[in-house]
Design a protein around this motif. Structure first.
Motif, PDB file in Angstrom:
ATOM      1  N   ALA A 105       0.813  -1.226   0.000  1.00  0.00           N
ATOM      2  CA  ALA A 105       0.000   0.000   0.000  1.00  0.00           C
ATOM      3  C   ALA A 105       0.840   1.266   0.000  1.00  0.00           C
ATOM      4  CB  ALA A 105      -0.946  -0.001   1.192  1.00  0.00           C
ATOM      5  N   CYS A 106       2.034   1.250   0.615  1.00  0.00           N
ATOM      6  CA  CYS A 106       2.835   2.480   0.647  1.00  0.00           C
ATOM      7  C   CYS A 106       3.858   2.502  -0.473  1.00  0.00           C
ATOM      8  CB  CYS A 106       3.514   2.642   2.001  1.00  0.00           C
ATOM      9  SG  CYS A 106       4.864   1.484   2.270  1.00  0.00           S
ATOM     10  N   GLY A 107       3.793   1.532  -1.373  1.00  0.00           N
ATOM     11  CA  GLY A 107       4.710   1.522  -2.513  1.00  0.00           C
ATOM     12  C   GLY A 107       6.125   1.121  -2.143  1.00  0.00           C
ATOM     13  N   GLY A 108       6.292   0.429  -1.018  1.00  0.00           N
ATOM     14  CA  GLY A 108       7.623  -0.059  -0.649  1.00  0.00           C
ATOM     15  C   GLY A 108       8.411   0.910   0.201  1.00  0.00           C
ATOM     16  N   ARG A 109       7.730   1.809   0.896  1.00  0.00           N
ATOM     17  CA  ARG A 109       8.440   2.817   1.694  1.00  0.00           C
ATOM     18  C   ARG A 109       8.543   2.452   3.169  1.00  0.00           C
ATOM     19  NH1 ARG A 109       6.094   5.122  -2.459  1.00  0.00           N
ATOM     20  NH2 ARG A 109       7.207   6.755  -3.579  1.00  0.00           N
ATOM     21  N   GLY A 110       8.121   1.262   3.520  1.00  0.00           N
ATOM     22  CA  GLY A 110       8.253   0.839   4.912  1.00  0.00           C
ATOM     23  C   GLY A 110       7.308   1.556   5.848  1.00  0.00           C
ATOM     24  N   ARG A 111       6.116   1.916   5.371  1.00  0.00           N
ATOM     25  CA  ARG A 111       5.207   2.668   6.232  1.00  0.00           C
ATOM     26  C   ARG A 111       3.905   1.938   6.524  1.00  0.00           C
ATOM     27  NH1 ARG A 111       5.893   7.605   2.621  1.00  0.00           N
ATOM     28  NH2 ARG A 111       7.947   8.340   3.188  1.00  0.00           N
ATOM     29  N   CYS A 112       3.537   0.941   5.673  1.00  0.00           N
ATOM     30  CA  CYS A 112       2.177   0.412   5.804  1.00  0.00           C
ATOM     31  C   CYS A 112       2.118  -0.994   6.402  1.00  0.00           C
ATOM     32  CB  CYS A 112       1.503   0.387   4.440  1.00  0.00           C
ATOM     33  SG  CYS A 112       2.244  -0.812   3.319  1.00  0.00           S
ATOM     34  N   SER A 113       3.138  -1.778   6.229  1.00  0.00           N
ATOM     35  CA  SER A 113       3.246  -3.168   6.697  1.00  0.00           C
ATOM     36  C   SER A 113       2.393  -4.152   5.900  1.00  0.00           C
ATOM     37  CB  SER A 113       2.936  -3.292   8.198  1.00  0.00           C
ATOM     38  OG  SER A 113       1.558  -3.447   8.437  1.00  0.00           O
ATOM     39  N   THR A 114       1.715  -3.694   4.819  1.00  0.00           N
ATOM     40  CA  THR A 114       0.880  -4.636   4.059  1.00  0.00           C
ATOM     41  C   THR A 114       1.716  -5.650   3.282  1.00  0.00           C
ATOM     42  OG1 THR A 114       0.795  -3.055   2.244  1.00  0.00           O
ATOM     43  CG2 THR A 114      -1.080  -3.074   3.742  1.00  0.00           C
ATOM     44  N   CYS A 115       3.010  -5.381   3.103  1.00  0.00           N
ATOM     45  CA  CYS A 115       3.843  -6.290   2.311  1.00  0.00           C
ATOM     46  C   CYS A 115       4.433  -7.409   3.165  1.00  0.00           C
ATOM     47  CB  CYS A 115       4.981  -5.509   1.661  1.00  0.00           C
ATOM     48  SG  CYS A 115       6.135  -4.856   2.881  1.00  0.00           S
ATOM     49  N   ARG A 116       4.077  -7.473   4.439  1.00  0.00           N
ATOM     50  CA  ARG A 116       4.820  -8.357   5.337  1.00  0.00           C
ATOM     51  C   ARG A 116       4.711  -9.835   4.940  1.00  0.00           C
ATOM     52  NH1 ARG A 116       0.663  -6.104   8.325  1.00  0.00           N
ATOM     53  NH2 ARG A 116      -0.789  -7.547   9.307  1.00  0.00           N
ATOM     54  N   ALA A 126       8.572  -7.211   3.297  1.00  0.00           N
ATOM     55  CA  ALA A 126       9.141  -7.649   2.018  1.00  0.00           C
ATOM     56  C   ALA A 126       9.849  -6.518   1.290  1.00  0.00           C
ATOM     57  CB  ALA A 126       8.027  -8.218   1.144  1.00  0.00           C
ATOM     58  N   CYS A 127       9.403  -5.286   1.531  1.00  0.00           N
ATOM     59  CA  CYS A 127      10.025  -4.165   0.806  1.00  0.00           C
ATOM     60  C   CYS A 127      11.371  -3.792   1.407  1.00  0.00           C
ATOM     61  CB  CYS A 127       9.092  -2.961   0.786  1.00  0.00           C
ATOM     62  SG  CYS A 127       8.742  -2.290   2.412  1.00  0.00           S
ATOM     63  N   GLN A 128      11.682  -4.296   2.595  1.00  0.00           N
ATOM     64  CA  GLN A 128      12.909  -3.872   3.273  1.00  0.00           C
ATOM     65  C   GLN A 128      14.002  -4.937   3.298  1.00  0.00           C
ATOM     66  OE1 GLN A 128      13.208  -0.596   4.486  1.00  0.00           O
ATOM     67  NE2 GLN A 128      11.320  -0.442   3.300  1.00  0.00           N
TER      68      GLN A 128
HETATM   69  S1  FES Z   1       5.086  -1.919   1.126  1.00  0.00           S
HETATM   70 FE1  FES Z   1       4.475  -0.715   2.807  1.00  0.00          FE
HETATM   71  S2  FES Z   1       5.785  -1.439   4.377  1.00  0.00           S
HETATM   72 FE2  FES Z   1       6.408  -2.590   2.688  1.00  0.00          FE
END
Ligand code: FES
Length: 566
Positions: A273-284, A317-319
């Motif tokens: 949801a945040c496009g990979g910026r480490g803000r939303c946690s939806t990519c976990r 996943a984004c981090q």
């Molecule tokens: S995409 Fe939002 S925290 Fe990874």
């Protein structure tokens, strides 16, 4: 490897400083609708800010940091699959140096190095109308780049949805007014006496400077292209790691690729949801094997995982950029029709959106006694009736029943956010109490004791997400500390001899008059945090608060109630 902790904040803050500079510049242009002399007055203030040694250092430093770090980010990209707004932001960002070069040469360099008049009258005379379209393009491109960046920074703040419309209006209005001011002042400049013409020597110097800047920019562009090509070739030749996705099988990706980038490369549906910026946690993801080879979470990832209370081996996943083979499972679903639009931010946000809401928690008192002393059939009828009446009371006030269990419910009021939601929740609480009174009259004699309920209300951020196997059967659910607190306030109604316990935060946001009512500090289970809340003994007192006609004090009501209850 997880990216350096300082890179992201440095890029963000340098971008914010540049955006502030662009905003003051555009607002200065907008003053042009009142005439060039007004523009020049504002220009003096603006120069006092940005041309002073400190302002100039901050501005040029921010430009240097932002260009360096965004270029660095570009070169480090492992995939060019990305959301549309990110593509636009990159294109706009890359266009700015080419568009702004001439403007810098004709203003700052001409003024600082060749003594050319930099005041608005002279600059507008030179720009209008021949290069007006170029200036306008620069203005729109630079502004749009900043607005998209700011949107990415702010969109997960709980207050953002409330301010979204206002911010969109400002995002459109500021460049529009700026263009209007530019046009009006450009015309006025040509109606005035012409400024001192630029001499041949000055023109030659400015043109030389422009050529040098063009050369520098071309060299820089060529260097970036070479680095991109080098990074691409290196990635192709580099060692690979294998990521094995539960349900999708193994994929090979170059070393240094983040798990989210790997998913995008291989078209594996993966919410972000945040496009990979480490803000939303939806990519976990849950790392099923190879977790010990990953570096410990720190920085952005560590903070977010702590905040959501993630269990061991859950990572963003984004981090993470695995250096060894790993097995993993994507935890959040991207469902059905969403798969085709996984980059559509609006759609994805619906799957995990943090926003402010007022949460109402209601529980029936003495429910166990009621069930022991009644026939199961009577209880079943009561619960059905109670559920439908309470749901109606919530929905009539614009709320949504988030959870319903036999002896209580949890309702969320988030539309519209803010004061109206808080007031709606309090009105719903009063409606529920009225309905319970009516039910007691209706079923008097069928139950051994009248039904009573306690209500806790609190306002704060909640995370909304959809739960369910597919779009049709999924439902919106709220999570977060605000719900825990509302439930704790409801539990406190029993000890406080009050039908309603309303947090000070809800009272403040509702803008209703709670003065004269007593507050208590209520400890929240599992933490050392206390929430200050108002005790409202009964629905009459709540009605007075809602109607702004409060005359009874909490103490008197509670005393009376305590006496009545024996
Ligand atoms: S995409 Fe939002 S925290 Fe990874």
């Amino acid at each position: 490897m997880t990216s350096n902790v300082w890179v992201r904040p440095a890029r963000m803050w340098s971008g914010i400083i540049l955006f502030a500079f662009v905003t003051t510049h555009l607002l200065n242009h907008a003053v042009g609708v009142f005439g060039i002399s007004a523009m020049q007055v504002v220009q003096e203030w603006r120069w006092a800010l940005w041309k002073a040694p400190l302002g100039a250092t901050v501005l040029y430093g921010a430009a240097l940091v932002h260009i360096t770090l965004t270029t660095y980010r570009l070169i480090r990209r492992q995939t060019w699959r990305m959301p549309d707004d990110e593509v636009l932001q990159i294109i706009f960002g890359l266009s700015i140096p080419f568009l702004v070069l001439g403007h810098i040469a004709e203003t700052r360099i001409a003024g600082s190095f060749y003594g050319v008049d930099e005041a608005y009258h002279a600059v507008l005379f030179r720009l209008w109308p021949d290069v007006a379209w170029w200036q306008s393009t620069l203005l729109i491109v630079a502004w749009s780049h900043g607005v998209i960046g700011l949107h990415h920074i702010l969109r997960h703040r709980h207050w953002y949805p409330r301010w979204r419309v206002t911010l969109v209006v400002l995002a459109v209005l500021i460049p529009f007014l700026s263009l209007a001011g530019f046009v009006a002042a450009g015309r006025e400049a040509h109606a005035m006496a012409p400024p001192q013409a630029i001499s041949q020597e000055q023109r030659a110097g400015i043109d030389d400077a422009r050529m040098m800047m063009k050369g520098g920019l071309a060299t820089f562009g060529a260097g970036v292209l070479a680095l991109l090509a080098f990074a691409y070739i290196r990635r192709r030749a580099a060692a690979t790691v294998t990521l094995t996705y539960r349900g999708y099988g193994p994929v090979k990706v170059p070393l240094g690729t983040s798990v989210l980038e790997a998913s995008r490369m291989h078209h594996i549906p993966h919410p972000s949801a945040c496009g990979g910026r480490g803000r939303c946690s939806t990519c976990r993801v849950h790392v099923l094997s190879g977790a010990s080879d990953l570096p410990e979470p720190f920085g952005v990832e560590g903070r977010l995982l702590d905040r959501i209370g993630a269990s061991a081996n859950v990572r963003l996943a984004c981090q993470i950029r695995p250096t060894h083979d790993v097995g993993l499972r994507i935890l959040m679903p991207v469902l059905g029709e969403q798969r085709a639009r996984e980059e559509d931010e609006q759609q994805i946000q619906e799957w995990a959106l943090e926003q402010e809401a007022t949460v109402l928690c209601l529980d029936l008192r003495a429910f166990n006694m009621l069930t022991r002393a009644s026939q199961p059939y009577e209880i079943a009828v009561l619960i059905n009736r109670f559920s439908s009446e309470m749901t109606q009371a919530v929905e009539n006030r614009g709320g949504r029943v988030d959870q319903m269990h036999g002896h209580g419910l949890l309702a969320v009021f988030d539309t519209p956010a803010g004061g109206a939601s808080a007031r709606n929740a309090l009105h719903a609480a009063r409606d529920m109490a009225r309905v319970i009174d009516l039910l007691n009259v209706e079923i008097a004699g069928a139950l051994p004791i009248p039904i009573r309920a306690g209500v806790g209300v609190h306002t704060g951020p909640v995370v909304l997400t959809r739960i369910g196997a597919d779009v049709a059967s999924s439902s919106l659910r709220a999570f977060g500390g605000t719900i825990t607190i509302a439930a704790r306030l409801e539990a406190a109604t029993k000890d406080m001899l009050a039908d309603f316990v309303v947090s000070e935060e809800t009272a403040r946001i509702s803008k209703l008059d709670f003065s004269g009512l007593k507050t208590r500090d209520i400890m929240v289970d599992g933490s050392d945090m206390a929430v200050s809340a108002y005790m409202i003994s009964d629905q009459e007192l709540l009605a007075q608060v809602l109607g702004g006609t409060k005359t009874v004090t909490e103490t008197k009501s509670q005393t009376a109630m305590a006496a009545a209850r024996g």
